[in-house]
Design a protein around this motif. Sequence first.
Motif, PDB file in Angstrom:
ATOM      1  N   CYS A  25       0.816  -1.221   0.000  1.00  0.00           N
ATOM      2  CA  CYS A  25       0.000   0.000   0.000  1.00  0.00           C
ATOM      3  C   CYS A  25       0.846   1.266   0.000  1.00  0.00           C
ATOM      4  CB  CYS A  25      -0.948   0.009   1.191  1.00  0.00           C
ATOM      5  SG  CYS A  25      -0.128   0.216   2.792  1.00  0.00           S
ATOM      6  N   GLY A  26       2.134   1.150   0.339  1.00  0.00           N
ATOM      7  CA  GLY A  26       2.999   2.324   0.388  1.00  0.00           C
ATOM      8  C   GLY A  26       3.231   2.852   1.788  1.00  0.00           C
ATOM      9  N   ALA A  27       2.880   2.053   2.802  1.00  0.00           N
ATOM     10  CA  ALA A  27       3.004   2.525   4.185  1.00  0.00           C
ATOM     11  C   ALA A  27       4.451   2.794   4.578  1.00  0.00           C
ATOM     12  CB  ALA A  27       2.377   1.507   5.139  1.00  0.00           C
ATOM     13  N   THR A  28       5.354   1.889   4.218  1.00  0.00           N
ATOM     14  CA  THR A  28       6.762   2.069   4.605  1.00  0.00           C
ATOM     15  C   THR A  28       7.334   3.342   4.010  1.00  0.00           C
ATOM     16  OG1 THR A  28       7.097  -0.326   4.788  1.00  0.00           O
ATOM     17  CG2 THR A  28       9.062   1.036   4.524  1.00  0.00           C
ATOM     18  N   THR A  29       7.062   3.570   2.738  1.00  0.00           N
ATOM     19  CA  THR A  29       7.565   4.777   2.062  1.00  0.00           C
ATOM     20  C   THR A  29       7.058   6.032   2.746  1.00  0.00           C
ATOM     21  OG1 THR A  29       7.666   3.632  -0.067  1.00  0.00           O
ATOM     22  CG2 THR A  29       7.612   6.036  -0.121  1.00  0.00           C
ATOM     23  N   CYS A  31       5.851   6.361   5.858  1.00  0.00           N
ATOM     24  CA  CYS A  31       6.327   6.475   7.242  1.00  0.00           C
ATOM     25  C   CYS A  31       7.768   6.956   7.303  1.00  0.00           C
ATOM     26  CB  CYS A  31       6.188   5.135   7.958  1.00  0.00           C
ATOM     27  SG  CYS A  31       4.479   4.683   8.323  1.00  0.00           S
ATOM     28  N   GLU A  32       8.607   6.445   6.427  1.00  0.00           N
ATOM     29  CA  GLU A  32      10.007   6.868   6.421  1.00  0.00           C
ATOM     30  C   GLU A  32      10.122   8.356   6.109  1.00  0.00           C
ATOM     31  OE1 GLU A  32      11.795   4.217   3.617  1.00  0.00           O
ATOM     32  OE2 GLU A  32      12.124   2.626   5.106  1.00  0.00           O
ATOM     33  N   ARG A  33       9.334   8.808   5.157  1.00  0.00           N
ATOM     34  CA  ARG A  33       9.387  10.227   4.793  1.00  0.00           C
ATOM     35  C   ARG A  33       8.799  11.103   5.897  1.00  0.00           C
ATOM     36  NH1 ARG A  33       9.663  12.353  -0.988  1.00  0.00           N
ATOM     37  NH2 ARG A  33       9.540  14.608  -0.701  1.00  0.00           N
ATOM     38  N   LEU A  34       7.708  10.635   6.497  1.00  0.00           N
ATOM     39  CA  LEU A  34       7.095  11.392   7.593  1.00  0.00           C
ATOM     40  C   LEU A  34       8.033  11.489   8.792  1.00  0.00           C
ATOM     41  CD1 LEU A  34       3.345  10.313   7.928  1.00  0.00           C
ATOM     42  CD2 LEU A  34       4.232  12.594   7.414  1.00  0.00           C
ATOM     43  N   ALA A  35       8.645  10.352   9.154  1.00  0.00           N
ATOM     44  CA  ALA A  35       9.546  10.335  10.307  1.00  0.00           C
ATOM     45  C   ALA A  35      10.699  11.305  10.099  1.00  0.00           C
ATOM     46  CB  ALA A  35      10.067   8.925  10.548  1.00  0.00           C
ATOM     47  N   ASP A  36      11.193  11.369   8.865  1.00  0.00           N
ATOM     48  CA  ASP A  36      12.290  12.288   8.545  1.00  0.00           C
ATOM     49  C   ASP A  36      11.828  13.737   8.697  1.00  0.00           C
ATOM     50  OD1 ASP A  36      14.826  13.129   7.630  1.00  0.00           O
ATOM     51  OD2 ASP A  36      14.099  13.257   5.566  1.00  0.00           O
ATOM     52  N   ALA A  37      10.644  14.037   8.170  1.00  0.00           N
ATOM     53  CA  ALA A  37      10.134  15.407   8.219  1.00  0.00           C
ATOM     54  C   ALA A  37       9.735  15.821   9.626  1.00  0.00           C
ATOM     55  CB  ALA A  37       8.945  15.555   7.271  1.00  0.00           C
ATOM     56  N   MET A  38       9.188  14.887  10.395  1.00  0.00           N
ATOM     57  CA  MET A  38       8.738  15.190  11.747  1.00  0.00           C
ATOM     58  C   MET A  38       9.865  15.081  12.762  1.00  0.00           C
ATOM     59  SD  MET A  38       5.085  13.119  11.512  1.00  0.00           S
ATOM     60  CE  MET A  38       4.781  13.135  13.271  1.00  0.00           C
ATOM     61  N   GLY A  39      10.986  14.479  12.351  1.00  0.00           N
ATOM     62  CA  GLY A  39      12.117  14.302  13.268  1.00  0.00           C
ATOM     63  C   GLY A  39      11.752  13.437  14.450  1.00  0.00           C
ATOM     64  N   TYR A  42       9.910   6.029  14.443  1.00  0.00           N
ATOM     65  CA  TYR A  42       8.919   5.315  13.646  1.00  0.00           C
ATOM     66  C   TYR A  42       9.089   3.830  13.933  1.00  0.00           C
ATOM     67  CZ  TYR A  42       8.175   2.653   9.246  1.00  0.00           C
ATOM     68  OH  TYR A  42       7.881   1.699   8.304  1.00  0.00           O
ATOM     69  N   VAL A  43       8.027   3.184  14.378  1.00  0.00           N
ATOM     70  CA  VAL A  43       8.063   1.753  14.677  1.00  0.00           C
ATOM     71  C   VAL A  43       7.058   1.044  13.779  1.00  0.00           C
ATOM     72  CG1 VAL A  43       7.545  -0.029  16.394  1.00  0.00           C
ATOM     73  CG2 VAL A  43       8.793   2.034  17.071  1.00  0.00           C
ATOM     74  N   SER A  44       7.493  -0.045  13.151  1.00  0.00           N
ATOM     75  CA  SER A  44       6.599  -0.814  12.297  1.00  0.00           C
ATOM     76  C   SER A  44       6.349  -2.191  12.888  1.00  0.00           C
ATOM     77  CB  SER A  44       7.175  -0.961  10.883  1.00  0.00           C
ATOM     78  OG  SER A  44       8.120  -2.006  10.827  1.00  0.00           O
ATOM     79  N   SER A 172       1.538  10.235  -6.789  1.00  0.00           N
ATOM     80  CA  SER A 172       2.931   9.810  -6.644  1.00  0.00           C
ATOM     81  C   SER A 172       3.259   9.673  -5.165  1.00  0.00           C
ATOM     82  CB  SER A 172       3.861  10.854  -7.276  1.00  0.00           C
ATOM     83  OG  SER A 172       3.788  12.080  -6.542  1.00  0.00           O
ATOM     84  N   LYS A 173       4.433   9.110  -4.861  1.00  0.00           N
ATOM     85  CA  LYS A 173       4.866   9.011  -3.464  1.00  0.00           C
ATOM     86  C   LYS A 173       4.916  10.401  -2.838  1.00  0.00           C
ATOM     87  CE  LYS A 173       7.668   4.920  -4.420  1.00  0.00           C
ATOM     88  NZ  LYS A 173       9.046   4.369  -4.501  1.00  0.00           N
ATOM     89  N   ARG A 174       5.427  11.339  -3.604  1.00  0.00           N
ATOM     90  CA  ARG A 174       5.503  12.717  -3.106  1.00  0.00           C
ATOM     91  C   ARG A 174       4.107  13.292  -2.898  1.00  0.00           C
ATOM     92  NH1 ARG A 174       8.702  17.743  -6.091  1.00  0.00           N
ATOM     93  NH2 ARG A 174       8.136  19.346  -4.579  1.00  0.00           N
ATOM     94  N   GLY A 175       3.182  12.940  -3.812  1.00  0.00           N
ATOM     95  CA  GLY A 175       1.820  13.438  -3.688  1.00  0.00           C
ATOM     96  C   GLY A 175       1.126  12.911  -2.447  1.00  0.00           C
TER      97      GLY A 175
END
Length: 203
Positions: A25-29, A31-39, A42-44, A172-175
């Motif tokens: 579904c794209g969850a990992t992608t 979450c990784e981007r969110l965790a980076d932006a939110m500083g 992230y636990v999966s 897109s992933k960015r979208g």
Amino acid sequence: MATTDGSPEGIDTSLFITVSGPPGCGATTLCERLADAMGCPYVSGGDIFRELADDRDMNLNQLTAKADGSDEIDRALDQRLQQIAEKWGMANKPFILESRLAGWLAGDRADLRIWLDAPEDVRLERIDDRIETEAEMRVREVSEAGRYQSYYEIDIADQTFYDLQINTARWSKRGVFSIVRTAIEEYDPETDEGAFRTPEMDP
């Protein structure tokens, strides 16, 4: 928005966010981007599942087979995830929890619960480079849904309590990240009229 090196610009938030969805579904992608932006951490559920396999000196296939025959593994996984959710639900710090049941396990402790999905053919293409085969993915989805119903009387298809549902095949992933980013930045607890309540789980 992105910085000059291409990484996402920081998001100033203290929200506890859950991300859920089926394989591919794209969850990992996200979450990784969110965790980076939110500083933030992230636990999966996948990481915790691998930890359980290591604890038992088993590989992932062996642990999956054991989970299919007993509720011990699922309950151990869900208990760990629920403990993590309880800890971060009281921390008032940004955090991301990702698993199929993350929204259920975090319950009302979560500030924002997200469900990602995509048509099956798109998800199958996305997992094409993984070890898991198409047949294995389908069997796992059916098996997990049956176990959730049996153990907790949870209908994984019930998505009514999620705050945001996204078909990740449409952007897109960015979208997808931009949509979630906007939801986070536009969230104002002062004008929040209430989330749908989630039944308490007892793994």
